[in-house]
Scaffold this motif. Structure first.
Motif, PDB file in Angstrom:
ATOM      1  N   SER A  96       0.849  -1.190   0.000  1.00 31.52           N
ATOM      2  CA  SER A  96       0.000   0.000   0.000  1.00 31.52           C
ATOM      3  C   SER A  96       0.881   1.236   0.000  1.00 31.52           C
ATOM      4  O   SER A  96       2.015   1.210   0.500  1.00 31.52           O
ATOM      5  CB  SER A  96      -0.907   0.030   1.231  1.00 31.52           C
ATOM      6  N   THR A  97       0.366   2.326  -0.542  1.00 34.90           N
ATOM      7  CA  THR A  97       1.118   3.569  -0.494  1.00 34.90           C
ATOM      8  C   THR A  97       1.024   4.152   0.915  1.00 34.90           C
ATOM      9  O   THR A  97       0.005   4.014   1.601  1.00 34.90           O
ATOM     10  CB  THR A  97       0.572   4.594  -1.501  1.00 34.90           C
ATOM     11  N   VAL A  98       2.088   4.792   1.337  1.00 31.78           N
ATOM     12  CA  VAL A  98       2.128   5.447   2.654  1.00 31.78           C
ATOM     13  C   VAL A  98       1.626   6.872   2.443  1.00 31.78           C
ATOM     14  O   VAL A  98       2.383   7.765   2.068  1.00 31.78           O
ATOM     15  CB  VAL A  98       3.545   5.425   3.233  1.00 31.78           C
ATOM     16  N   GLY A  99       0.321   7.082   2.647  1.00 29.55           N
ATOM     17  CA  GLY A  99      -0.278   8.339   2.244  1.00 29.55           C
ATOM     18  C   GLY A  99      -0.418   8.356   0.722  1.00 29.55           C
ATOM     19  O   GLY A  99      -0.188   7.346   0.052  1.00 29.55           O
ATOM     20  N   ARG A 100      -0.808   9.485   0.196  1.00 24.94           N
ATOM     21  CA  ARG A 100      -1.038   9.576  -1.247  1.00 24.94           C
ATOM     22  C   ARG A 100      -0.455  10.854  -1.819  1.00 24.94           C
ATOM     23  O   ARG A 100      -0.382  11.876  -1.130  1.00 24.94           O
ATOM     24  CB  ARG A 100      -2.540   9.538  -1.560  1.00 24.94           C
ATOM     25  N   ALA A 163      -0.807  22.808  11.523  1.00 21.63           N
ATOM     26  CA  ALA A 163       0.418  22.905  12.313  1.00 21.63           C
ATOM     27  C   ALA A 163       1.399  23.823  11.596  1.00 21.63           C
ATOM     28  O   ALA A 163       1.347  23.971  10.368  1.00 21.63           O
ATOM     29  CB  ALA A 163       1.028  21.516  12.492  1.00 21.63           C
ATOM     30  N   PRO A 164       2.296  24.463  12.318  1.00 21.41           N
ATOM     31  CA  PRO A 164       3.269  25.341  11.663  1.00 21.41           C
ATOM     32  C   PRO A 164       4.044  24.611  10.567  1.00 21.41           C
ATOM     33  O   PRO A 164       4.399  23.443  10.696  1.00 21.41           O
ATOM     34  CB  PRO A 164       4.192  25.749  12.816  1.00 21.41           C
ATOM     35  N   ALA A 165       4.267  25.316   9.466  1.00 21.59           N
ATOM     36  CA  ALA A 165       5.000  24.785   8.324  1.00 21.59           C
ATOM     37  C   ALA A 165       6.092  25.782   7.944  1.00 21.59           C
ATOM     38  O   ALA A 165       5.958  26.986   8.176  1.00 21.59           O
ATOM     39  CB  ALA A 165       4.073  24.538   7.145  1.00 21.59           C
ATOM     40  N   GLN A 166       7.161  25.257   7.348  1.00 22.39           N
ATOM     41  CA  GLN A 166       8.317  26.099   7.019  1.00 22.39           C
ATOM     42  C   GLN A 166       8.365  26.355   5.519  1.00 22.39           C
ATOM     43  O   GLN A 166       8.346  25.410   4.713  1.00 22.39           O
ATOM     44  CB  GLN A 166       9.603  25.406   7.471  1.00 22.39           C
ATOM     45  N   LEU A 167       8.437  27.602   5.131  1.00 25.06           N
ATOM     46  CA  LEU A 167       8.518  27.992   3.727  1.00 25.06           C
ATOM     47  C   LEU A 167       9.906  28.526   3.407  1.00 25.06           C
ATOM     48  O   LEU A 167      10.454  29.346   4.151  1.00 25.06           O
ATOM     49  CB  LEU A 167       7.481  29.068   3.412  1.00 25.06           C
ATOM     50  N   GLU A 168      10.463  28.084   2.312  1.00 22.16           N
ATOM     51  CA  GLU A 168      11.731  28.618   1.800  1.00 22.16           C
ATOM     52  C   GLU A 168      11.487  29.095   0.372  1.00 22.16           C
ATOM     53  O   GLU A 168      11.037  28.322  -0.483  1.00 22.16           O
ATOM     54  CB  GLU A 168      12.814  27.541   1.814  1.00 22.16           C
ATOM     55  N   VAL A 169      11.760  30.353   0.110  1.00 25.72           N
ATOM     56  CA  VAL A 169      11.567  30.924  -1.222  1.00 25.72           C
ATOM     57  C   VAL A 169      12.757  30.550  -2.096  1.00 25.72           C
ATOM     58  O   VAL A 169      13.909  30.826  -1.750  1.00 25.72           O
ATOM     59  CB  VAL A 169      11.397  32.454  -1.145  1.00 25.72           C
ATOM     60  N   ARG A 183      -2.891  16.474   5.304  1.00 22.73           N
ATOM     61  CA  ARG A 183      -4.296  16.731   4.995  1.00 22.73           C
ATOM     62  C   ARG A 183      -4.526  16.697   3.482  1.00 22.73           C
ATOM     63  O   ARG A 183      -3.601  16.880   2.687  1.00 22.73           O
ATOM     64  CB  ARG A 183      -4.734  18.072   5.582  1.00 22.73           C
ATOM     65  N   TYR A 184      -5.769  16.528   3.115  1.00 17.75           N
ATOM     66  CA  TYR A 184      -6.157  16.388   1.712  1.00 17.75           C
ATOM     67  C   TYR A 184      -5.690  17.595   0.900  1.00 17.75           C
ATOM     68  O   TYR A 184      -6.035  18.732   1.207  1.00 17.75           O
ATOM     69  CB  TYR A 184      -7.680  16.240   1.629  1.00 17.75           C
ATOM     70  N   HIS A 185      -4.860  17.340  -0.126  1.00 15.76           N
ATOM     71  CA  HIS A 185      -4.351  18.390  -1.015  1.00 15.76           C
ATOM     72  C   HIS A 185      -3.796  19.573  -0.221  1.00 15.76           C
ATOM     73  O   HIS A 185      -3.971  20.732  -0.610  1.00 15.76           O
ATOM     74  CB  HIS A 185      -5.453  18.865  -1.963  1.00 15.76           C
ATOM     75  N   GLN A 186      -3.108  19.263   0.869  1.00 13.74           N
ATOM     76  CA  GLN A 186      -2.737  20.312   1.818  1.00 13.74           C
ATOM     77  C   GLN A 186      -1.912  21.429   1.200  1.00 13.74           C
ATOM     78  O   GLN A 186      -2.216  22.616   1.387  1.00 13.74           O
ATOM     79  CB  GLN A 186      -1.980  19.706   3.002  1.00 13.74           C
TER      80      GLN A 186
END
Length: 239
Positions: A96-100, A163-169, A183-186
């Motif tokens: 099975s796939t681990v998540g999608r 939850a907090p997420a980290q963005l790098e430009v 989460r779905y299409h997060q």
């Protein structure tokens, strides 16, 4: 486990079909000696038509999923399972796939027949880091990083903030985003919440696991050390 059941569970055929392989002398040991159904032989010493058996239960694969493939077993069109040896679709327990990853998202995908490991990776409590690189339809506005890191962003139709997420430009329209949820299409929805649109999306890492040169459609089996990397925190730059 008896040889007939072992070989059938690996997808080589029904028990009746595997019995026929024994009768035809096609199942041997590593030295070429014909095996019988009641022989006791280590997994790694069994051969079918001179080839080693497929990996045993507990298999974990790292795949470079191409765009255009889905992670479902039932959808029409191309499935990620089509990229594996055909008999692997008949393994018991099943892979099975681990998540999608959705059809239009490419990159690092894990597959396993180890249910406990699967749930350990996808559990929100594990906070396993998933790193994505996104190409956007419009330039970044400059406030996305602070918003994503705040832990207050609420996606449409949901009742709990992300939850907090980290963005790098990476460029005006390219960004690397590290999230610890699934989460779905997060990722697509996070950028949509800022008024932007994701044109292309690739997952480049899970923890310290990376594609390491795998081409789209290729895969490799992971050993215990490789699996452990999924639970290691990412480093700056998403690698």
């Amino acid at each position: 486990m008896k040889l007939v059941r072992l070989i059938a569970n690996l997808g080589y055929g029904s028990r009746k079909e595997v019995m026929q392989l024994f009768r035809e002398g096609r199942i041997t040991d590593a030295a070429g000696e014909v095996l019988y159904t009641d022989d006791k032989v280590a997994h790694e010493d069994v051969r079918i038509d001179g080839e080693p058996l497929d990996p045993p239960t507990g298999l974990v694969l790292l795949m470079h999923k191409p765009t255009g493939y889905t992670c479902s077993r039932k959808d029409a069109g191309r499935l990620v399972y089509d990229l594996l040896p055909p008999r692997w679709r008949r393994r018991d327990p099943a892979l099975s796939t681990v998540g999608r990853l959705d059809r239009d998202t490419s990159g690092l995908l894990l597959l396993t027949d180890d249910g406990a490991l699967l749930h350990r990776i996808i559990s929100p409590k594990a906070s396993v880091a998933k790193v994505y690189e996104a190409t956007l339809a419009r330039d970044l506005g400059g406030g996305e990083g602070e918003l994503f890191a705040s832990g207050t962003l609420m996606l449409e139709s949901e009742t709990t903030p992300l939850a907090p997420a980290q963005l790098e430009v990476l460029a005006p329209r390219r960004a690397r985003l590290t999230v610890t949820e699934g989460r779905y299409h997060q990722v697509r929805r996070m950028f949509a919440a800022t008024g932007n649109h994701v044109d292309a999306l690739e997952r480049v890492a899970i923890g310290q696991l990376a594609l390491d040169g795998l081409a789209p459609g290729e895969w490799r089996a992971l050993d215990a050390a490789g699996v452990a990397k999924a639970f290691e925190p990412t480093v700056p730059g998403g690698r």
